[in-house]
Write an enzyme that holds these catalytic residues in place. Structure first.
Site, PDB file in Angstrom:
ATOM      1  N   LYS A   9       0.947  -1.135  -0.020  1.00 40.83           N
ATOM      2  CA  LYS A   9       0.003  -0.103  -0.047  1.00 40.83           C
ATOM      3  C   LYS A   9       0.864   1.193  -0.142  1.00 40.83           C
ATOM      4  O   LYS A   9       0.587   2.146  -0.938  1.00 40.83           O
ATOM      5  CB  LYS A   9      -1.013   0.100   1.129  1.00 40.83           C
ATOM      6  CG  LYS A   9      -1.923  -0.800   1.085  1.00 40.83           C
ATOM      7  CD  LYS A   9      -2.991  -0.982   2.240  1.00 40.83           C
ATOM      8  CE  LYS A   9      -3.766  -2.168   2.239  1.00 40.83           C
ATOM      9  NZ  LYS A   9      -4.480  -2.856   3.288  1.00 40.83           N
ATOM     10  N   GLN A  13      -4.617  -1.357   9.581  1.00 37.92           N
ATOM     11  CA  GLN A  13      -4.643  -2.620   9.065  1.00 37.92           C
ATOM     12  C   GLN A  13      -5.034  -3.646  10.158  1.00 37.92           C
ATOM     13  O   GLN A  13      -4.586  -3.672  11.256  1.00 37.92           O
ATOM     14  CB  GLN A  13      -2.998  -3.221   8.678  1.00 37.92           C
ATOM     15  CG  GLN A  13      -2.885  -4.350   7.965  1.00 37.92           C
ATOM     16  CD  GLN A  13      -3.557  -4.337   6.602  1.00 37.92           C
ATOM     17  OE1 GLN A  13      -3.380  -3.441   5.951  1.00 37.92           O
ATOM     18  NE2 GLN A  13      -4.205  -5.438   6.336  1.00 37.92           N
ATOM     19  N   ASP A  35     -11.264   3.173   4.330  1.00 39.47           N
ATOM     20  CA  ASP A  35     -11.650   1.743   4.094  1.00 39.47           C
ATOM     21  C   ASP A  35     -13.211   1.594   4.152  1.00 39.47           C
ATOM     22  O   ASP A  35     -13.612   0.497   3.845  1.00 39.47           O
ATOM     23  CB  ASP A  35     -10.905   0.916   5.132  1.00 39.47           C
ATOM     24  CG  ASP A  35      -9.694   0.147   4.976  1.00 39.47           C
ATOM     25  OD1 ASP A  35      -9.682  -0.212   3.767  1.00 39.47           O
ATOM     26  OD2 ASP A  35      -9.157  -0.446   5.875  1.00 39.47           O
TER      27      ASP A  35
END
Ligand code: NAD
Length: 297
Positions: free
Chosen positions: A54, A98, A121
């Site tokens: 990422k 994460q 997200d």
């Protein structure tokens, strides 16, 4: 019949290039780069790979990447303090924590601490609610990537029968909401569904997000249906000691019946990061008070 292969890798590369162009234009207008902060707690090897990838992709798209790596024994309060700092940092447009987090932490509490307008997200309840009621917000990257592939392949989805297998908060449920918003007739199937093959046989669109290798078989598929395989499963390869990736769909069989299908790897997988960058670019424009037309991206 052999299904057309939906090339998610190529689609994702095109999307990333477009995001890169728009990120440079954003920098000219805003006088700063769009920024994505990624927080990793602990040393889970898969999570480390995702976070590295990422960060690299963020830089390649001409955005600023901020990485925060915290030890596995970090107190939840200390992680929440990092999130608060990122919420207040004007250089940070998107925040991604994460998952999974170490067991002593409450994931829902941590997600709830992220400012909804930086939640690229799309996991915050505010963004899940916005999706459910049709307000603009952030949509989880994997299902949004699936929708982009479907619309690119099929054009209008209106009136089509869609079956989503899996009801997780990060894939199945938001996928169903997105398909409903496109006026599909949506069924969500899951581990308690009775006669799953019969349910799937109705579908013009099948999205499999289960986590069971090659579960969806050829005789479950209506001829000509479009099949999106979200699953990523590592199984033993023919060569001893080696592994290979397979999806939730029996690709060899299903591709003889379906009209179009995503391969694993090279289908849905590459879309996730591309959509994350897209969401970050959208967040940056909103945070800077700049317009970004929906057609541009
Ligand atoms: P999850 O474990 O949270 O959810 C799985 C869902 O499948 C559950 O809702 C469950 O009800 C359903 N299910 C389980 N067994 C079933 C059965 N026998 N029949 C019908 N339904 C059943 O998983 P998730 O996070 O939604 O991920 C699903 C898969 O997608 C996994 O393989 C994961 O690795 C993959 N994934 C891929 C990406 C990507 O970028 N391509 C992103 C996220 C997840």
């Amino acid at each position: 019949m052999t299904a057309a292969v939906i090339d998610g890798k190529a689609f994702a590369a095109t999307l990333r290039a477009r995001v890169g162009d728009l990120a440079r234009a954003f920098e000219d207008k805003a006088g700063r780069k769009a920024g994505l902060a990624v927080v990793l707690v602990g040393e889970d090897p898969a999570s480390q790979v995702y976070v590295r990838s990422k960060g690299k992709s963020t830089l390649e798209a001409g955005m600023a990447s901020f990485e925060h790596k915290l030890p596995a024994d970090t107190a939840e309060a200390d992680l929440l303090a990092v999130v608060e700092k990122l919420n207040a940092d004007p250089a940070v447009d998107g925040i991604l924590v994460q998952l999974p987090l170490p067991r002593h932490m409450d994931e829902q509490k941590v997600i709830a601490a992220i400012a909804p307008d930086k939640d690229v997200d799309g996991f915050h309840v505010i963004n899940a609610g916005r999706l459910a009621v049709g307000q603009p917000g952030f949509v989880p990257c994997t299902p949004l990537g699936c929708l982009m592939l479907l619309k690119d392949k099929l054009g209008s989805l209106s009136g089509l029968d869609a079956v989503v297998i899996g009801r997780s908060n990060i894939v199945g449920k938001p996928m169903a909401q997105l398909l409903l918003a496109e006026s599909c007739t949506v069924t969500i199937a899951h581990s308690r569904t009775k006669d799953l093959p019969e349910v799937v046989r109705r579908a013009d669109i099948v999205v499999a997000a289960v986590g069971r290798p090659e579960m969806v078989k050829a005789d479950w598929i209506k001829p000509g249906a479009t099949v999106i395989d979200v699953g990523i499963n590592r199984v033993p390869a023919a060569e001893e000691g080696k592994t290979r990736l397979v999806g939730d769909v029996d690709y060899a069989g299903v591709s003889q019946v379906a009209g179009a299908i995503t391969p694993v790897p090279g289908g849905v997988g590459p879309m996730t990061i591309a959509v994350l960058l897209r969401n970050t670019l959208v967040a940056a424009h909103r945070n800077a008070g700049l317009e970004l037309s929906a057609d541009a991206i």
